[in-house]
Design an enzyme around this catalytic site. Structure first.
Site, mmCIF file in Angstrom:
data_model
loop_
_atom_site.group_PDB
_atom_site.id
_atom_site.type_symbol
_atom_site.label_atom_id
_atom_site.label_comp_id
_atom_site.label_asym_id
_atom_site.label_seq_id
_atom_site.Cartn_x
_atom_site.Cartn_y
_atom_site.Cartn_z
ATOM 1 N N TYR A 166 -66.801 -26.938 64.984
ATOM 2 C CA TYR A 166 -67.412 -27.876 64.045
ATOM 3 C C TYR A 166 -68.926 -27.714 64.015
ATOM 4 O O TYR A 166 -69.503 -27.033 64.868
ATOM 5 C CB TYR A 166 -67.006 -29.314 64.366
ATOM 6 C CG TYR A 166 -67.707 -29.934 65.561
ATOM 7 C CD1 TYR A 166 -67.390 -29.547 66.860
ATOM 8 C CD2 TYR A 166 -68.683 -30.901 65.395
ATOM 9 C CE1 TYR A 166 -68.035 -30.113 67.948
ATOM 10 C CE2 TYR A 166 -69.332 -31.480 66.480
ATOM 11 C CZ TYR A 166 -68.999 -31.078 67.751
ATOM 12 O OH TYR A 166 -69.637 -31.631 68.821
ATOM 13 N N GLU A 205 -76.913 -30.888 80.098
ATOM 14 C CA GLU A 205 -77.390 -31.506 78.841
ATOM 15 C C GLU A 205 -76.761 -32.888 78.737
ATOM 16 O O GLU A 205 -76.113 -33.368 79.662
ATOM 17 C CB GLU A 205 -77.036 -30.625 77.638
ATOM 18 C CG GLU A 205 -75.547 -30.352 77.472
ATOM 19 C CD GLU A 205 -75.238 -29.377 76.343
ATOM 20 O OE1 GLU A 205 -76.016 -29.278 75.379
ATOM 21 O OE2 GLU A 205 -74.181 -28.720 76.435
ATOM 22 N N LYS A 249 -69.196 -24.495 69.791
ATOM 23 C CA LYS A 249 -69.141 -25.899 69.354
ATOM 24 C C LYS A 249 -67.690 -26.216 68.998
ATOM 25 O O LYS A 249 -67.305 -26.302 67.821
ATOM 26 C CB LYS A 249 -70.111 -26.138 68.191
ATOM 27 C CG LYS A 249 -70.515 -27.591 68.041
ATOM 28 C CD LYS A 249 -71.765 -27.721 67.202
ATOM 29 C CE LYS A 249 -72.038 -29.139 66.738
ATOM 30 N NZ LYS A 249 -72.259 -30.136 67.770
ATOM 31 N N LEU A 300 -74.717 -26.199 74.798
ATOM 32 C CA LEU A 300 -74.654 -25.877 73.375
ATOM 33 C C LEU A 300 -76.044 -25.390 72.951
ATOM 34 O O LEU A 300 -77.037 -26.004 73.337
ATOM 35 C CB LEU A 300 -74.288 -27.135 72.581
ATOM 36 C CG LEU A 300 -74.131 -26.887 71.087
ATOM 37 C CD1 LEU A 300 -72.783 -26.224 70.805
ATOM 38 C CD2 LEU A 300 -74.255 -28.180 70.294
#
Ligand SMILES: Cc1ncc(COP(=O)(O)O)c(C=O)c1O
Length: 285
Positions: free
Chosen positions: A33, A181, A148, A205
């Site tokens: 996505y 993250e 992702k 990411l």
């Protein structure tokens, strides 16, 4: 104003959008996505987002040529059709609909392409002025966080933990005690006079906002270290902030029970947020 969807070539009201229960996105989270925001009605950093989507598709061997599909124009059309002043566009591409078995479906199975266009609501101004609280939690994700993937269970559990603690975000901490993250954001800290964030690679990411913040920091001649920091180093940092498409650059003033510095958004965070807003205003993206 209508929230709209695009499913396999057709625009429609969001409420009418459906995909098969045999879609591999539903069965296996076998898909990828992207989330894009608009500023002034234009998709922000669209090329970078579509480039990352191509990276994700390639990594999963999902064969779809985004250029030939015309996705860039479809995003623009979706934003224009929605009529919202600012939009959030969600794109999901799965390996398609096929009888459920783990191996890839028969050659020729068409990927499912879904897009939704909704009104974008950014965090309230007060959050940027006062900063937010975050919690830490183990990073339970797989070893390809650069993809992702729609498989977001670990991120969801982390974000729920944050929500239950009244926090804005959860910082993910790996087995070596390093912060990778946030559950849906990148994270930066300021310590020893430099700006630190985790290095690009399979642990995080490749956030588009992270890339822009790093570019702006270098333009401002701030020393930048793309290296991991431990949770303790984040807790003891001079400044901490999150970055993401809908979050922009958000100051963090508390990590678990630890106040960050004096508990107020720091000067470099404010400077970088200002630089980000000026970058947006320049419009050459
Ligand atoms: C795990 C993770 N990290 C970072 C980000 C921020 O990425 P971007 O700046 O491209 O929105 C996201 C956004 O969804 C995310 O899910």
């Amino acid at each position: 104003m209508p929230e709209i969807a695009f499913v396999n070539g057709v625009f429609m009201p969001l409420a009418e959008a459906v995909v098969s229960v045999e879609d591999r996105g539903f069965q296996f989270a076998d898909g990828v996505y992207e989330v894009l925001a608009s500023y002034g009605g234009r998709p922000f950093a669209q090329e970078s987002h579509l480039h990352r989507l191509e990276h994700s598709l390639k990594a999963l061997h999902i064969d779809l040529d985004l250029g030939a599909y015309g996705l860039e124009g479809i995003v623009r059309e979706g934003m224009a059709r929605s009529g919202f002043a600012e939009t959030m566009v969600y794109i999901q591409i799965t390996r398609g609909t096929a009888p459920r078995h783990h191996e890839f479906p028969a050659a020729g199975t068409q990927p499912t392409v879904v897009m939704t266009v909704k009104q974008l609501r950014r965090p309230a101004a007060e959050r940027y002025e006062k900063g937010v609280k975050v919690v830490s939690t183990p990073d339970l994700r797989w070893k390809r966080c650069d993809i992702k993937s729609t498989s977001l269970l670990a991120n969801i559990l982390a974000k729920q933990q944050a929500a239950e603690a009244g926090a804005f975000e959860a910082l993910l901490v790996d087995g070596q005690g390093r912060v990778t993250e946030g559950s849906s954001t990148s994270v930066f800290c300021v310590r020893q006079g430099a700006l630190w964030t985790s290095p690009a690679g399979p642990h995080i990411l490749p956030s588009i906002t992270r890339g822009i913040v790093l570019e702006l920091a270098r333009e401002l001649k701030l020393p930048v270290r793309e290296e991991f920091c431990t949770l303790e180093q984040y807790q003891q940092a001079d400044e901490v902030f999150l970055a993401g498409t809908t979050t922009e650059a958000m100051p963090v003033v508390r990590i678990d029970e630890h106040q960050v510095a004096d508990g107020k958004p720091g000067p470099l965070t404010r400077q970088l947020r200002q630089a980000f807003l000026e970058y947006v205003a320049r419009g050459d993206w």
